[in-house]
Design a protein around this motif. Structure first.
Motif, PDB file in Angstrom:
ATOM      1  N   VAL A  57       0.861  -1.182   0.000  1.00  0.00           N
ATOM      2  CA  VAL A  57       0.000   0.000   0.000  1.00  0.00           C
ATOM      3  C   VAL A  57       0.898   1.233   0.000  1.00  0.00           C
ATOM      4  O   VAL A  57       1.793   1.351   0.840  1.00  0.00           O
ATOM      5  CB  VAL A  57      -0.927   0.017   1.245  1.00  0.00           C
ATOM      6  CG1 VAL A  57      -1.832   1.234   1.208  1.00  0.00           C
ATOM      7  CG2 VAL A  57      -1.733  -1.265   1.329  1.00  0.00           C
ATOM      8  N   ASP A  58       0.669   2.151  -0.955  1.00  0.00           N
ATOM      9  CA  ASP A  58       1.479   3.366  -0.998  1.00  0.00           C
ATOM     10  C   ASP A  58       0.634   4.560  -1.418  1.00  0.00           C
ATOM     11  O   ASP A  58      -0.583   4.444  -1.577  1.00  0.00           O
ATOM     12  CB  ASP A  58       2.701   3.189  -1.901  1.00  0.00           C
ATOM     13  CG  ASP A  58       2.363   2.985  -3.365  1.00  0.00           C
ATOM     14  OD1 ASP A  58       1.171   2.992  -3.729  1.00  0.00           O
ATOM     15  OD2 ASP A  58       3.304   2.812  -4.164  1.00  0.00           O
ATOM     16  N   ASN A  59       1.288   5.702  -1.562  1.00  0.00           N
ATOM     17  CA  ASN A  59       0.625   6.962  -1.924  1.00  0.00           C
ATOM     18  C   ASN A  59      -0.560   7.256  -1.002  1.00  0.00           C
ATOM     19  O   ASN A  59      -1.641   7.624  -1.456  1.00  0.00           O
ATOM     20  CB  ASN A  59       0.185   6.946  -3.392  1.00  0.00           C
ATOM     21  CG  ASN A  59       1.353   6.793  -4.331  1.00  0.00           C
ATOM     22  OD1 ASN A  59       2.423   7.323  -4.082  1.00  0.00           O
ATOM     23  ND2 ASN A  59       1.162   6.045  -5.397  1.00  0.00           N
ATOM     24  N   ILE A  60      -0.324   7.098   0.290  1.00  0.00           N
ATOM     25  CA  ILE A  60      -1.393   7.280   1.280  1.00  0.00           C
ATOM     26  C   ILE A  60      -1.551   8.754   1.627  1.00  0.00           C
ATOM     27  O   ILE A  60      -0.584   9.435   1.960  1.00  0.00           O
ATOM     28  CB  ILE A  60      -1.094   6.474   2.559  1.00  0.00           C
ATOM     29  CG1 ILE A  60      -1.003   4.985   2.236  1.00  0.00           C
ATOM     30  CG2 ILE A  60      -2.154   6.738   3.630  1.00  0.00           C
ATOM     31  CD1 ILE A  60      -0.501   4.133   3.381  1.00  0.00           C
ATOM     32  N   THR A  61      -2.777   9.246   1.519  1.00  0.00           N
ATOM     33  CA  THR A  61      -3.157  10.564   2.024  1.00  0.00           C
ATOM     34  C   THR A  61      -4.034  10.307   3.236  1.00  0.00           C
ATOM     35  O   THR A  61      -5.108   9.694   3.113  1.00  0.00           O
ATOM     36  CB  THR A  61      -3.929  11.374   0.968  1.00  0.00           C
ATOM     37  OG1 THR A  61      -3.099  11.519  -0.181  1.00  0.00           O
ATOM     38  CG2 THR A  61      -4.321  12.737   1.501  1.00  0.00           C
ATOM     39  N   ALA A  62      -3.599  10.739   4.402  1.00  0.00           N
ATOM     40  CA  ALA A  62      -4.219  10.338   5.666  1.00  0.00           C
ATOM     41  C   ALA A  62      -5.665  10.793   5.828  1.00  0.00           C
ATOM     42  O   ALA A  62      -6.482  10.085   6.394  1.00  0.00           O
ATOM     43  CB  ALA A  62      -3.380  10.842   6.843  1.00  0.00           C
ATOM     44  N   GLY A  63      -5.995  11.989   5.380  1.00  0.00           N
ATOM     45  CA  GLY A  63      -7.350  12.493   5.571  1.00  0.00           C
ATOM     46  C   GLY A  63      -7.487  13.332   6.833  1.00  0.00           C
ATOM     47  O   GLY A  63      -8.155  14.352   6.827  1.00  0.00           O
ATOM     48  N   TYR A  64      -6.870  12.919   7.925  1.00  0.00           N
ATOM     49  CA  TYR A  64      -6.831  13.688   9.179  1.00  0.00           C
ATOM     50  C   TYR A  64      -5.463  13.477   9.805  1.00  0.00           C
ATOM     51  O   TYR A  64      -4.852  12.419   9.650  1.00  0.00           O
ATOM     52  CB  TYR A  64      -7.887  13.212  10.180  1.00  0.00           C
ATOM     53  CG  TYR A  64      -9.304  13.614   9.857  1.00  0.00           C
ATOM     54  CD1 TYR A  64      -9.638  14.923   9.533  1.00  0.00           C
ATOM     55  CD2 TYR A  64     -10.325  12.676   9.890  1.00  0.00           C
ATOM     56  CE1 TYR A  64     -10.935  15.289   9.238  1.00  0.00           C
ATOM     57  CE2 TYR A  64     -11.633  13.021   9.609  1.00  0.00           C
ATOM     58  CZ  TYR A  64     -11.933  14.339   9.280  1.00  0.00           C
ATOM     59  OH  TYR A  64     -13.227  14.684   8.983  1.00  0.00           O
TER      60      TYR A  64
END
Length: 138
Positions: A57-64
């Motif tokens: 899993v990559d390119n994660i945008t957390a959101g908070y």
């Protein structure tokens, strides 16, 4: 191996509570001429305990900032084998569950990449198949 980047792209994940995302897989479907002692079959029966399907899993945008979407275990560091359908693997999680700060995520995103390991001595030309299932659980 065969690598499929961005096998699944989550572009806007909005969840109202804490959650986990799991992935699991079923047994392989394989060509009829496949060897009885290859990784994907044993004694003429497909197996689902091999490590030939892996996820990163990559390119994660957390959101908070607090409780945002994040890779579970080390699925964000390297390709790891996913479990068979009896024991799903948790690959992502997010959100917070407490009396004062319960929330999920907003505008989170991530890419799920897949790597299929090949047994060059036993895997033969032909049609292979495997089912994967993503589940979001509170």
């Amino acid at each position: 191996y065969i690598e499929i980047t961005d096998f699944i792209e989550m572009t806007d994940l909005d969840v109202n509570s804490n959650f986990t995302i799991t992935i699991h897989r079923g047994p392989w479907t394989i060509p009829t001429e496949y060897s009885n002692d290859g990784d994907k079959q044993s004694g003429n029966s497909p197996v689902d305990t091999d490590n030939n399907l892996q996820v990163l899993v990559d390119n994660i945008t957390a959101g908070y900032a607090t409780g945002g979407l994040a890779a579970a275990n080390t699925y964000g560091d390297d390709y790891l084998a996913i479990s068979n359908s009896g024991t799903p693997s948790t690959i992502l999680s997010g959100g917070v569950s407490s009396a004062d700060a319960g929330h999920g995520v907003e505008n989170a995103s991530a890419d799920i990449n897949v790597r299929i390991l090949m047994d060059w001595a036993k895997d033969i030309e032909g049609a292979y198949g495997i089912t994967t299932t993503l589940t979001i659980v509170e």
